[in-house]
Design a protein around this motif. Structure first.
Motif, short mmCIF file in Angstrom:
data_model
loop_
_atom_site.label_atom_id
_atom_site.label_comp_id
_atom_site.label_asym_id
_atom_site.label_seq_id
_atom_site.Cartn_x
_atom_site.Cartn_y
_atom_site.Cartn_z
N ASN A 11 44.26 40.88 25.96
CA ASN A 11 45.39 41.79 26.13
C ASN A 11 45.88 41.87 27.57
OD1 ASN A 11 45.24 42.48 23.38
ND2 ASN A 11 43.68 44.01 23.81
N LEU A 12 45.16 41.22 28.48
CA LEU A 12 45.54 41.26 29.89
C LEU A 12 46.74 40.35 30.15
CD1 LEU A 12 42.02 41.07 31.58
CD2 LEU A 12 43.45 43.09 31.26
N ARG A 13 47.47 40.66 31.20
CA ARG A 13 48.57 39.80 31.62
C ARG A 13 48.01 38.59 32.36
NH1 ARG A 13 51.84 44.46 34.56
NH2 ARG A 13 50.31 45.85 33.71
N SER A 14 48.82 37.57 32.47
CA SER A 14 48.42 36.36 33.18
C SER A 14 47.98 36.70 34.60
CB SER A 14 49.59 35.38 33.22
OG SER A 14 49.23 34.22 33.93
N GLY A 15 46.84 36.18 35.01
CA GLY A 15 46.33 36.43 36.35
C GLY A 15 45.46 37.65 36.48
N GLU A 16 45.33 38.44 35.41
CA GLU A 16 44.46 39.61 35.45
C GLU A 16 43.06 39.22 34.97
OE1 GLU A 16 47.17 43.53 34.97
OE2 GLU A 16 46.71 42.50 33.11
N ASP A 17 42.07 39.92 35.48
CA ASP A 17 40.68 39.59 35.20
C ASP A 17 39.94 40.82 34.70
OD1 ASP A 17 41.23 37.05 36.36
OD2 ASP A 17 40.83 37.87 38.35
N LEU A 18 38.72 40.61 34.21
CA LEU A 18 37.84 41.71 33.81
C LEU A 18 36.80 41.93 34.89
CD1 LEU A 18 37.20 40.85 30.04
CD2 LEU A 18 38.71 42.62 30.97
N TYR A 19 36.39 43.19 35.08
CA TYR A 19 35.44 43.57 36.12
C TYR A 19 34.25 44.29 35.50
CZ TYR A 19 39.35 42.54 39.19
OH TYR A 19 40.37 41.91 39.84
N PHE A 20 33.04 43.96 35.99
CA PHE A 20 31.82 44.53 35.44
C PHE A 20 30.82 44.85 36.54
CE2 PHE A 20 33.57 41.71 32.23
CZ PHE A 20 33.59 42.53 31.11
N PHE A 21 30.10 45.96 36.35
CA PHE A 21 28.88 46.21 37.11
C PHE A 21 27.76 45.63 36.25
CE2 PHE A 21 31.34 50.05 38.50
CZ PHE A 21 31.43 49.71 39.84
N MET A 23 33.46 33.05 37.43
CA MET A 23 32.97 34.38 37.73
C MET A 23 32.77 34.50 39.24
SD MET A 23 29.53 36.41 36.60
CE MET A 23 28.47 35.42 37.63
N PHE A 24 33.22 35.61 39.78
CA PHE A 24 32.97 35.94 41.18
C PHE A 24 31.97 37.08 41.18
CE2 PHE A 24 37.18 34.11 41.06
CZ PHE A 24 37.14 33.20 42.10
N GLU A 25 30.90 36.91 41.94
CA GLU A 25 29.85 37.93 42.02
C GLU A 25 29.87 38.54 43.42
OE1 GLU A 25 25.52 37.45 40.50
OE2 GLU A 25 25.44 37.23 42.70
N CYS A 37 30.95 42.01 39.20
CA CYS A 37 31.42 40.67 38.83
C CYS A 37 32.84 40.73 38.31
CB CYS A 37 30.52 40.08 37.74
SG CYS A 37 28.83 39.80 38.29
N ARG A 38 33.61 39.72 38.69
CA ARG A 38 34.98 39.55 38.20
C ARG A 38 34.98 38.32 37.30
NH1 ARG A 38 39.27 38.15 42.58
NH2 ARG A 38 39.34 36.09 41.68
N LEU A 39 35.28 38.51 36.04
CA LEU A 39 35.31 37.43 35.07
C LEU A 39 36.75 36.97 34.90
CD1 LEU A 39 33.74 35.71 32.99
CD2 LEU A 39 34.17 37.55 31.32
#
Length: 170
Positions: free
Chosen positions: A66-76, A138-140, A158-160
């Motif tokens: 559901n995210l727009r192009s270029g958007e990412d998910l973020y997690f602890f 993934m960026f940690e 983390c950014r997925l």
């Protein structure tokens, strides 16, 4: 029924595109228990990224489609050592693993500051499902141990990111 896993929508016209330094600030707030605007709890979810789910399952579970192009998910997520006495981290995910793609990048508050706030590492997914291998990055983000004690540093942010393969080919 409401999906508690989905990323909470932001106000119309707003996007969550924090700088690396801001992400380290959210991580510091998480570790010290000093949450800022509760935005971190709405957009940055607690989830074990080094567990049994595949990146595409996590992406679907948390509304990544559901995210727009270029958007990412973020997690602890909590980092896990390969063995109790090891300094190496276990980055298994589902049937694959996160492979580091270069050296850690020091993140400072500003270009004038020499003291790092923390570090950013880039990983790519390597697994058994061939069509998924080149899609996941993934960026940690981890805090510098001068900011928090070693005992508190088991959390990372983390950014997925799902790469748009159509853009790469076009």
């Amino acid at each position: 029924m409401e999906d508690n896993n989905a990323v909470a929508p932001l106000l119309v016209g707003l996007r969550f595109q924090p700088s690396d330094a801001m992400l380290l600030g959210y991580l510091f707030s998480k570790i010290t228990g000093k949450s800022r605007l509760h935005l971190d709890q709405q957009v940055i979810k607690d989830f074990n990224l080094y567990g049994e789910k595949e990146p595409w399952e996590i992406w679907e579970l948390y509304g990544g489609d559901n995210l727009r192009s270029g958007e990412d998910l973020y997690f602890f997520t909590q980092s896990k050592k390969k063995t109790q006495n090891s300094s190496k981290m276990n980055r298994l995910i589902g049937t694959g693993t996160w492979m580091i793609t270069g050296p850690a990048e020091a993140i400072t508050y500003s270009q004038l500051s020499a003291q790092p706030l923390g570090f950013k590492k880039r990983f790519r997914y390597k697994g058994e499902v061939a069509q998924q291998v080149s899609q996941w990055i993934m960026f940690e983000y981890s805090l510098d141990t001068n900011l928090v004690s070693m005992n508190d540093c088991n959390y990372v942010l983390c950014r997925l990111k799902k790469k748009d393969l159509k853009e790469e080919k076009g």
